[in-house]
Design a protein around this motif. Structure first.
Motif, PDB file in Angstrom:
ATOM      1  N   CYS A  86      -4.232  -1.523  -5.552  1.00 33.43           N
ATOM      2  CA  CYS A  86      -4.447  -0.192  -5.001  1.00 33.43           C
ATOM      3  C   CYS A  86      -5.883   0.009  -4.331  1.00 33.43           C
ATOM      4  N   ASN A 101       3.158   1.899  -1.917  1.00 36.39           N
ATOM      5  CA  ASN A 101       3.407   2.414  -3.457  1.00 36.39           C
ATOM      6  C   ASN A 101       2.331   3.382  -3.932  1.00 36.39           C
ATOM      7  N   TYR A 102       1.079   3.461  -3.462  1.00 36.54           N
ATOM      8  CA  TYR A 102       0.199   4.230  -3.900  1.00 36.54           C
ATOM      9  C   TYR A 102      -0.220   5.208  -2.882  1.00 36.54           C
ATOM     10  N   ASN A 103      -0.901   6.580  -3.770  1.00 40.15           N
ATOM     11  CA  ASN A 103      -1.107   7.685  -3.017  1.00 40.15           C
ATOM     12  C   ASN A 103      -2.623   7.810  -2.810  1.00 40.15           C
ATOM     13  N   LEU A 104      -3.055   6.922  -1.780  1.00 35.17           N
ATOM     14  CA  LEU A 104      -4.582   6.664  -1.786  1.00 35.17           C
ATOM     15  C   LEU A 104      -5.423   7.863  -1.688  1.00 35.17           C
ATOM     16  N   CYS A 113       0.972  -1.119   0.030  1.00 31.62           N
ATOM     17  CA  CYS A 113      -0.024   0.044   0.070  1.00 31.62           C
ATOM     18  C   CYS A 113       0.619   1.128   0.007  1.00 31.62           C
ATOM     19  N   CYS A 136      -7.269   5.547  -7.141  1.00 30.70           N
ATOM     20  CA  CYS A 136      -6.694   4.536  -7.947  1.00 30.70           C
ATOM     21  C   CYS A 136      -6.902   4.565  -9.352  1.00 30.70           C
ATOM     22  N   THR A 137      -5.852   3.909  -9.950  1.00 32.00           N
ATOM     23  CA  THR A 137      -6.145   4.114 -11.624  1.00 32.00           C
ATOM     24  C   THR A 137      -7.251   2.947 -11.997  1.00 32.00           C
TER      25      THR A 137
END
Length: 96
Positions: free
Chosen positions: A63, A37-40, A35, A44-45
């Motif tokens: 994500c 690795n993601y800017n929540l 988690c 998400c993509t």
């Protein structure tokens, strides 16, 4: 003496019951999602890279699994990458 026996039986039953409990669908099995690795906060993509969670629900990507964990305050882990073996009710309803 009788009260001690009842207490011991109840203690044994409680220990066995707690050992089988699973909280939040997470359990200790599966792989922890990355988690970090993601800017929540940005979302998400929409890239479809299916993840089956330890709650047996299908997530569109890692994500989205992280986002659900954050929103629901759960710790669902990655059971496997790809589709779940047995579709969940939530993933079945999204096909209709």
């Amino acid at each position: 003496m009788k009260a001690t026996g009842v207490f011991l039986l109840l203690s044994l039953a409680l220990c066995c019951y707690q050992g089988n409990a699973e909280t939040d669908g997470g359990g200790a099995k599966g792989t922890e999602a990355a988690c970090g690795n993601y800017n929540l906060r940005r979302g998400c993509t929409k890239i479809f890279d299916p993840i089956c969670g330890t709650d047996n629900l299908l997530y569109g990507n890692e994500c989205l699994l992280c986002l659900q964990n954050q929103q629901r305050n759960t710790n669902v882990r990655i059971k496997n990458r790809g589709m779940c073996q047995k579709p969940s009710p939530r993933s079945d309803s999204s096909l209709n």
